[in-house]
Design a protein around this motif. Sequence first.
Motif, PDB file in Angstrom:
ATOM      1  N   LEU A  75       0.822  -1.204   0.000  1.00 40.12           N
ATOM      2  CA  LEU A  75       0.000   0.000   0.000  1.00 40.12           C
ATOM      3  C   LEU A  75       0.859   1.258   0.000  1.00 40.12           C
ATOM      4  O   LEU A  75       0.539   2.244  -0.664  1.00 40.12           O
ATOM      5  N   PHE A  76       1.976   1.232   0.718  1.00 41.24           N
ATOM      6  CA  PHE A  76       2.863   2.393   0.786  1.00 41.24           C
ATOM      7  C   PHE A  76       3.642   2.608  -0.513  1.00 41.24           C
ATOM      8  O   PHE A  76       4.185   3.678  -0.730  1.00 41.24           O
ATOM      9  N   VAL A  77       3.692   1.606  -1.365  1.00 41.39           N
ATOM     10  CA  VAL A  77       4.337   1.742  -2.669  1.00 41.39           C
ATOM     11  C   VAL A  77       3.298   2.098  -3.735  1.00 41.39           C
ATOM     12  O   VAL A  77       3.545   2.965  -4.581  1.00 41.39           O
ATOM     13  N   PHE A  78       2.136   1.461  -3.685  1.00 41.09           N
ATOM     14  CA  PHE A  78       1.136   1.651  -4.729  1.00 41.09           C
ATOM     15  C   PHE A  78       0.446   3.010  -4.653  1.00 41.09           C
ATOM     16  O   PHE A  78       0.101   3.588  -5.679  1.00 41.09           O
ATOM     17  N   LEU A  79       0.232   3.517  -3.457  1.00 43.86           N
ATOM     18  CA  LEU A  79      -0.437   4.807  -3.317  1.00 43.86           C
ATOM     19  C   LEU A  79       0.375   5.949  -3.936  1.00 43.86           C
ATOM     20  O   LEU A  79      -0.158   6.715  -4.747  1.00 43.86           O
ATOM     21  N   PRO A  80       1.680   6.084  -3.622  1.00 41.69           N
ATOM     22  CA  PRO A  80       2.455   7.129  -4.310  1.00 41.69           C
ATOM     23  C   PRO A  80       2.598   6.878  -5.816  1.00 41.69           C
ATOM     24  O   PRO A  80       2.649   7.826  -6.597  1.00 41.69           O
ATOM     25  N   LEU A  81       2.655   5.601  -6.211  1.00 36.83           N
ATOM     26  CA  LEU A  81       2.761   5.288  -7.635  1.00 36.83           C
ATOM     27  C   LEU A  81       1.558   5.830  -8.402  1.00 36.83           C
ATOM     28  O   LEU A  81       1.723   6.490  -9.431  1.00 36.83           O
ATOM     29  N   THR A  82       0.359   5.574  -7.898  1.00 36.98           N
ATOM     30  CA  THR A  82      -0.838   6.069  -8.589  1.00 36.98           C
ATOM     31  C   THR A  82      -0.908   7.591  -8.556  1.00 36.98           C
ATOM     32  O   THR A  82      -1.319   8.214  -9.525  1.00 36.98           O
ATOM     33  N   ALA A  83      -0.493   8.197  -7.446  1.00 40.93           N
ATOM     34  CA  ALA A  83      -0.517   9.655  -7.358  1.00 40.93           C
ATOM     35  C   ALA A  83       0.495  10.282  -8.316  1.00 40.93           C
ATOM     36  O   ALA A  83       0.213  11.321  -8.929  1.00 40.93           O
ATOM     37  N   LEU A  84       1.648   9.662  -8.475  1.00 43.35           N
ATOM     38  CA  LEU A  84       2.671  10.199  -9.374  1.00 43.35           C
ATOM     39  C   LEU A  84       2.311  10.018 -10.847  1.00 43.35           C
ATOM     40  O   LEU A  84       2.816  10.752 -11.695  1.00 43.35           O
ATOM     41  N   LEU A  85       1.466   9.071 -11.165  1.00 43.96           N
ATOM     42  CA  LEU A  85       1.087   8.828 -12.553  1.00 43.96           C
ATOM     43  C   LEU A  85      -0.039   9.742 -13.044  1.00 43.96           C
ATOM     44  O   LEU A  85      -0.299   9.820 -14.240  1.00 43.96           O
ATOM     45  N   ILE A  86      -0.709  10.443 -12.140  1.00 46.45           N
ATOM     46  CA  ILE A  86      -1.857  11.267 -12.535  1.00 46.45           C
ATOM     47  C   ILE A  86      -1.435  12.391 -13.478  1.00 46.45           C
ATOM     48  O   ILE A  86      -2.053  12.599 -14.521  1.00 46.45           O
ATOM     49  N   HIS A  87      -0.395  13.128 -13.127  1.00 48.25           N
ATOM     50  CA  HIS A  87       0.026  14.255 -13.969  1.00 48.25           C
ATOM     51  C   HIS A  87       0.472  13.806 -15.361  1.00 48.25           C
ATOM     52  O   HIS A  87       0.040  14.405 -16.354  1.00 48.25           O
ATOM     53  N   PRO A  88       1.311  12.768 -15.497  1.00 52.68           N
ATOM     54  CA  PRO A  88       1.666  12.331 -16.858  1.00 52.68           C
ATOM     55  C   PRO A  88       0.466  11.845 -17.674  1.00 52.68           C
ATOM     56  O   PRO A  88       0.401  12.095 -18.881  1.00 52.68           O
ATOM     57  N   VAL A  89      -0.493  11.184 -17.029  1.00 52.64           N
ATOM     58  CA  VAL A  89      -1.680  10.714 -17.748  1.00 52.64           C
ATOM     59  C   VAL A  89      -2.499  11.900 -18.250  1.00 52.64           C
ATOM     60  O   VAL A  89      -2.931  11.925 -19.406  1.00 52.64           O
ATOM     61  N   LEU A  90      -2.694  12.900 -17.403  1.00 50.24           N
ATOM     62  CA  LEU A  90      -3.461  14.076 -17.824  1.00 50.24           C
ATOM     63  C   LEU A  90      -2.717  14.877 -18.894  1.00 50.24           C
ATOM     64  O   LEU A  90      -3.327  15.405 -19.819  1.00 50.24           O
ATOM     65  N   SER A  91      -1.391  14.937 -18.788  1.00 46.43           N
ATOM     66  CA  SER A  91      -0.602  15.635 -19.818  1.00 46.43           C
ATOM     67  C   SER A  91      -0.687  14.915 -21.151  1.00 46.43           C
ATOM     68  O   SER A  91      -0.842  15.548 -22.202  1.00 46.43           O
ATOM     69  N   LEU A  92      -0.580  13.597 -21.114  1.00 46.89           N
ATOM     70  CA  LEU A  92      -0.690  12.796 -22.337  1.00 46.89           C
ATOM     71  C   LEU A  92      -2.072  12.949 -22.959  1.00 46.89           C
ATOM     72  O   LEU A  92      -2.200  13.122 -24.174  1.00 46.89           O
ATOM     73  N   LEU A  93      -3.082  12.921 -22.140  1.00 47.36           N
ATOM     74  CA  LEU A  93      -4.452  13.063 -22.631  1.00 47.36           C
ATOM     75  C   LEU A  93      -4.678  14.438 -23.243  1.00 47.36           C
ATOM     76  O   LEU A  93      -5.353  14.561 -24.272  1.00 47.36           O
ATOM     77  N   THR A  94      -4.101  15.468 -22.651  1.00 46.61           N
ATOM     78  CA  THR A  94      -4.236  16.821 -23.194  1.00 46.61           C
ATOM     79  C   THR A  94      -3.518  16.951 -24.537  1.00 46.61           C
ATOM     80  O   THR A  94      -4.008  17.616 -25.443  1.00 46.61           O
ATOM     81  N   ARG A  95      -2.355  16.291 -24.678  1.00 44.92           N
ATOM     82  CA  ARG A  95      -1.621  16.355 -25.940  1.00 44.92           C
ATOM     83  C   ARG A  95      -2.311  15.559 -27.040  1.00 44.92           C
ATOM     84  O   ARG A  95      -2.370  15.984 -28.182  1.00 44.92           O
ATOM     85  N   VAL A  96      -2.809  14.394 -26.694  1.00 48.30           N
ATOM     86  CA  VAL A  96      -3.425  13.523 -27.705  1.00 48.30           C
ATOM     87  C   VAL A  96      -4.813  14.023 -28.094  1.00 48.30           C
ATOM     88  O   VAL A  96      -5.167  14.009 -29.272  1.00 48.30           O
ATOM     89  N   ARG A  97      -5.609  14.412 -27.125  1.00 43.11           N
ATOM     90  CA  ARG A  97      -6.983  14.878 -27.363  1.00 43.11           C
ATOM     91  C   ARG A  97      -7.176  16.256 -26.743  1.00 43.11           C
ATOM     92  O   ARG A  97      -7.728  16.381 -25.647  1.00 43.11           O
TER      93      ARG A  97
END
Length: 192
Positions: A75-97
């Motif tokens: 849980l202590f590894v997965f929680l920061p992992l998901t939080a750190l992936l939010i910005h790249p996912v939103l950036s990718l989504l903004t660039r693609v669409r």
Amino acid sequence: MTMTDMFLTLVSAALISNFVLQMPLAVDPVLALASRQRLHALGIATTLLMVLSGVLGYLLDHYLLQPFALTTLRLFVFLPLTALLIHPVLSLLTRVRPALVTNGLWPLLLGNAGVLAVVVMGTQNDKGVVHMAALSLGAGLGFWLVLSLFSDLRQRIADNDIPLPFRGLPVELISVGLMAVAFFGFNAMFKA
């Protein structure tokens, strides 16, 4: 894992074991989202986040946490992992669409317990990275489906004459419960 197993995992995660309706883990973004413009942006972003965090979480668990007997720290590894992936996912989504409205999705993605649940449940089963990818994709598509259905239902409710005590959240919760019962009917499709 065969293609049939992968397909059944995908369909099961999307329809039968839906993270919003059967295991109410991602209800908050569904109830919080009022704008139809951001609906598809949230659905796509959540699906991408679930797939990326699921696969990366599985790889971290399989190659780092399990060999060093650190599975209690998942849980202590997965929680920061998901939080750190939010910005790249939103950036990718903004660039693609660029037409999709992604403003204000960060808190909805961060508070989505379904994303973390996919990673935790997939690593506990430990059926392989392909199973994890299928489970993550199915859970994300199921979330997007429920989000779309609930938005349509919310629009239909707004046009009806509803008694005053049931307006707003009460009728929405009753509607989600009825939708969960309807999705529960998909269980009969896969009985032997």
